[in-house]
Design a protein around this motif. Sequence first.
Motif, PDB file in Angstrom:
ATOM      1  N   ASP A 184      26.035 -21.169  53.155  1.00 40.16           N
ATOM      2  CA  ASP A 184      25.147 -22.162  52.550  1.00 40.16           C
ATOM      3  C   ASP A 184      24.946 -21.907  51.063  1.00 40.16           C
ATOM      4  O   ASP A 184      24.837 -22.845  50.271  1.00 40.16           O
ATOM      5  N   ILE A 185      24.905 -20.637  50.695  1.00 39.42           N
ATOM      6  CA  ILE A 185      24.699 -20.252  49.302  1.00 39.42           C
ATOM      7  C   ILE A 185      25.740 -19.206  48.939  1.00 39.42           C
ATOM      8  O   ILE A 185      25.983 -18.257  49.685  1.00 39.42           O
ATOM      9  N   MET A 186      26.371 -19.389  47.789  1.00 42.56           N
ATOM     10  CA  MET A 186      27.337 -18.406  47.298  1.00 42.56           C
ATOM     11  C   MET A 186      27.019 -18.107  45.839  1.00 42.56           C
ATOM     12  O   MET A 186      26.570 -19.002  45.104  1.00 42.56           O
ATOM     13  N   TYR A 187      27.214 -16.876  45.424  1.00 41.43           N
ATOM     14  CA  TYR A 187      26.918 -16.566  44.033  1.00 41.43           C
ATOM     15  C   TYR A 187      27.777 -15.412  43.530  1.00 41.43           C
ATOM     16  O   TYR A 187      28.320 -14.614  44.293  1.00 41.43           O
ATOM     17  N   PHE A 198      25.575 -24.148  45.422  1.00 42.30           N
ATOM     18  CA  PHE A 198      24.996 -24.804  46.596  1.00 42.30           C
ATOM     19  C   PHE A 198      26.131 -25.420  47.410  1.00 42.30           C
ATOM     20  O   PHE A 198      26.818 -26.324  46.932  1.00 42.30           O
ATOM     21  N   ASN A 199      26.320 -24.966  48.621  1.00 49.16           N
ATOM     22  CA  ASN A 199      27.352 -25.506  49.499  1.00 49.16           C
ATOM     23  C   ASN A 199      26.820 -26.766  50.195  1.00 49.16           C
ATOM     24  O   ASN A 199      25.626 -26.860  50.518  1.00 49.16           O
ATOM     25  N   GLN A 204      20.801 -32.300  52.961  1.00 45.58           N
ATOM     26  CA  GLN A 204      19.595 -31.602  52.542  1.00 45.58           C
ATOM     27  C   GLN A 204      19.883 -30.106  52.434  1.00 45.58           C
ATOM     28  O   GLN A 204      20.611 -29.530  53.254  1.00 45.58           O
ATOM     29  N   LEU A 205      19.343 -29.478  51.412  1.00 47.35           N
ATOM     30  CA  LEU A 205      19.610 -28.059  51.181  1.00 47.35           C
ATOM     31  C   LEU A 205      18.775 -27.206  52.135  1.00 47.35           C
ATOM     32  O   LEU A 205      17.603 -27.497  52.379  1.00 47.35           O
ATOM     33  N   PRO A 206      19.358 -26.130  52.671  1.00 48.28           N
ATOM     34  CA  PRO A 206      18.682 -25.330  53.693  1.00 48.28           C
ATOM     35  C   PRO A 206      17.668 -24.356  53.102  1.00 48.28           C
ATOM     36  O   PRO A 206      17.679 -24.095  51.889  1.00 48.28           O
ATOM     37  N   PRO A 207      16.792 -23.797  53.940  1.00 48.20           N
ATOM     38  CA  PRO A 207      15.814 -22.813  53.458  1.00 48.20           C
ATOM     39  C   PRO A 207      16.460 -21.632  52.759  1.00 48.20           C
ATOM     40  O   PRO A 207      15.880 -21.069  51.821  1.00 48.20           O
ATOM     41  N   GLN A 208      17.685 -21.243  53.196  1.00 44.10           N
ATOM     42  CA  GLN A 208      18.358 -20.115  52.547  1.00 44.10           C
ATOM     43  C   GLN A 208      18.616 -20.386  51.073  1.00 44.10           C
ATOM     44  O   GLN A 208      18.612 -19.467  50.253  1.00 44.10           O
ATOM     45  N   ALA A 209      18.843 -21.650  50.728  1.00 42.79           N
ATOM     46  CA  ALA A 209      19.085 -21.996  49.326  1.00 42.79           C
ATOM     47  C   ALA A 209      17.828 -21.769  48.498  1.00 42.79           C
ATOM     48  O   ALA A 209      17.883 -21.246  47.376  1.00 42.79           O
ATOM     49  N   LEU A 210      16.687 -22.176  49.049  1.00 35.76           N
ATOM     50  CA  LEU A 210      15.421 -21.951  48.354  1.00 35.76           C
ATOM     51  C   LEU A 210      15.137 -20.465  48.214  1.00 35.76           C
ATOM     52  O   LEU A 210      14.734 -19.987  47.144  1.00 35.76           O
ATOM     53  N   GLU A 211      15.361 -19.725  49.294  1.00 32.60           N
ATOM     54  CA  GLU A 211      15.111 -18.279  49.267  1.00 32.60           C
ATOM     55  C   GLU A 211      15.997 -17.586  48.233  1.00 32.60           C
ATOM     56  O   GLU A 211      15.529 -16.739  47.464  1.00 32.60           O
ATOM     57  N   ASN A 266      11.951 -29.125  51.707  1.00 38.71           N
ATOM     58  CA  ASN A 266      12.624 -27.914  51.236  1.00 38.71           C
ATOM     59  C   ASN A 266      13.461 -28.187  49.995  1.00 38.71           C
ATOM     60  O   ASN A 266      13.412 -27.440  49.007  1.00 38.71           O
ATOM     61  N   THR A 267      14.242 -29.271  50.029  1.00 38.66           N
ATOM     62  CA  THR A 267      15.074 -29.610  48.872  1.00 38.66           C
ATOM     63  C   THR A 267      14.200 -29.926  47.664  1.00 38.66           C
ATOM     64  O   THR A 267      14.561 -29.587  46.524  1.00 38.66           O
ATOM     65  N   GLN A 268      13.049 -30.544  47.892  1.00 36.95           N
ATOM     66  CA  GLN A 268      12.139 -30.845  46.784  1.00 36.95           C
ATOM     67  C   GLN A 268      11.651 -29.562  46.115  1.00 36.95           C
ATOM     68  O   GLN A 268      11.522 -29.497  44.881  1.00 36.95           O
ATOM     69  N   LYS A 269      11.391 -28.521  46.905  1.00 38.47           N
ATOM     70  CA  LYS A 269      10.951 -27.249  46.334  1.00 38.47           C
ATOM     71  C   LYS A 269      12.056 -26.637  45.457  1.00 38.47           C
ATOM     72  O   LYS A 269      11.776 -26.025  44.425  1.00 38.47           O
ATOM     73  N   ILE A 270      13.283 -26.835  45.870  1.00 39.71           N
ATOM     74  CA  ILE A 270      14.414 -26.349  45.061  1.00 39.71           C
ATOM     75  C   ILE A 270      14.479 -27.115  43.740  1.00 39.71           C
ATOM     76  O   ILE A 270      14.631 -26.529  42.661  1.00 39.71           O
ATOM     77  N   LEU A 271      14.331 -28.444  43.832  1.00 38.47           N
ATOM     78  CA  LEU A 271      14.339 -29.247  42.611  1.00 38.47           C
ATOM     79  C   LEU A 271      13.183 -28.870  41.695  1.00 38.47           C
ATOM     80  O   LEU A 271      13.341 -28.821  40.464  1.00 38.47           O
ATOM     81  N   ASP A 272      12.029 -28.571  42.272  1.00 40.98           N
ATOM     82  CA  ASP A 272      10.871 -28.157  41.465  1.00 40.98           C
ATOM     83  C   ASP A 272      11.183 -26.883  40.689  1.00 40.98           C
ATOM     84  O   ASP A 272      10.763 -26.738  39.526  1.00 40.98           O
ATOM     85  N   LEU A 273      11.898 -25.945  41.314  1.00 41.98           N
ATOM     86  CA  LEU A 273      12.278 -24.707  40.621  1.00 41.98           C
ATOM     87  C   LEU A 273      13.248 -25.005  39.475  1.00 41.98           C
ATOM     88  O   LEU A 273      13.197 -24.363  38.424  1.00 41.98           O
ATOM     89  N   ILE A 274      14.132 -25.967  39.687  1.00 46.58           N
ATOM     90  CA  ILE A 274      15.105 -26.320  38.640  1.00 46.58           C
ATOM     91  C   ILE A 274      14.412 -27.052  37.489  1.00 46.58           C
ATOM     92  O   ILE A 274      14.701 -26.820  36.312  1.00 46.58           O
ATOM     93  N   TYR A 275      13.480 -27.955  37.836  1.00 46.74           N
ATOM     94  CA  TYR A 275      12.787 -28.755  36.826  1.00 46.74           C
ATOM     95  C   TYR A 275      11.665 -27.989  36.104  1.00 46.74           C
ATOM     96  O   TYR A 275      11.195 -28.451  35.061  1.00 46.74           O
TER      97      TYR A 275
END
Length: 323
Positions: A184-187, A198-199, A204-211, A266-275
């Motif tokens: 799900d996430i690679m880095y 982000f895979n 919708q992005l999974p919780p692992q992406a947010l973590e 969950n995806t919204q929380k990821i976008l919030d971190l980006i924004y």
Amino acid sequence: MEKLAHNSYKKILMISIVAIVVIVAIKMGIKNDEFHITQFEKAGYKIENVHIKVEDIDRPYHFIWVSDLHITIPNDEVAESDKPTVQARENAFVNENGIKSHDVWADSLPKLLDEAHADGIFFGGDMIDFCSEATVSCLKNGLSSIKTPYMYIRADHDVYPFWLTEQDLGHGKSLQDTVCKNEDIMYMEYEKFIILGFNNSTSQLPPQALEKLTELSQKNKPIILLTHVPIHSQVDSSLEDASRAAWSDRDLTWGNATTYYVPDNNTQKILDLIYAPDSKVSEVLGGHLHFSWDGKITENVHEHVFGPAFQGYIGVITIDNGR
């Protein structure tokens, strides 16, 4: 004795020749492993240059982006009723010379990518048009020849068995698991920056992406985010305008209730971190839209959307200290 002396002379002669060649190469500035992109230019590719500044970096880093190649193979795996559609798509995914995507990949592109001697290659999704045994096999054959480190983030066309007789999503995902790392996430973490992918960002992005984004943000290094689906800009409406013009009035980005990809919690929380004003994400790299765009999604975060590889677009990303 004479034979031994002769062999010793030949050995010394060969060493001398090699030494001379090395010295000449050094003086001429020739390095076998030096980054270069002239092979793409000679082959008629359209180079999209992206420059990313990272403070106190020790040397320039060079990466290559390839996405939206849409390898299409209309074989017997395709449902009979969908064969005209798939044939039309195969004919649509051609470069300016009329060469189909699967031929571009099978004949030359992996070799050109490896010859660049980049620090890494980013395959940004939709490398195949639908997930079948034939398209995955074609992709794998090319990837197996590449020695350069690479990251392959999937999108819907990489995983879904569109237009096939057997509509088994599980089988599609299993096929992709045989290609290369498919998490799900690679880095990739470097001393001064992090590449985060982000895979399957068409879902919708999974919780692992947010973590993982939260965890990596705490390392206080700039994060370069790879996502097939671009992020909606909060400060530049030209990205939305271009998407709606190209895609039947659809804003094909992740953003809000008006974009095609509406985030869940969950995806919204990821976008919030980006924004966020203090976001560690400094650059977003995407594809998906089949056109190029460059601008900002916030005052602090830059985004580049790359044109499609089936039209001959190749991204060249240089990361340095800007001096």
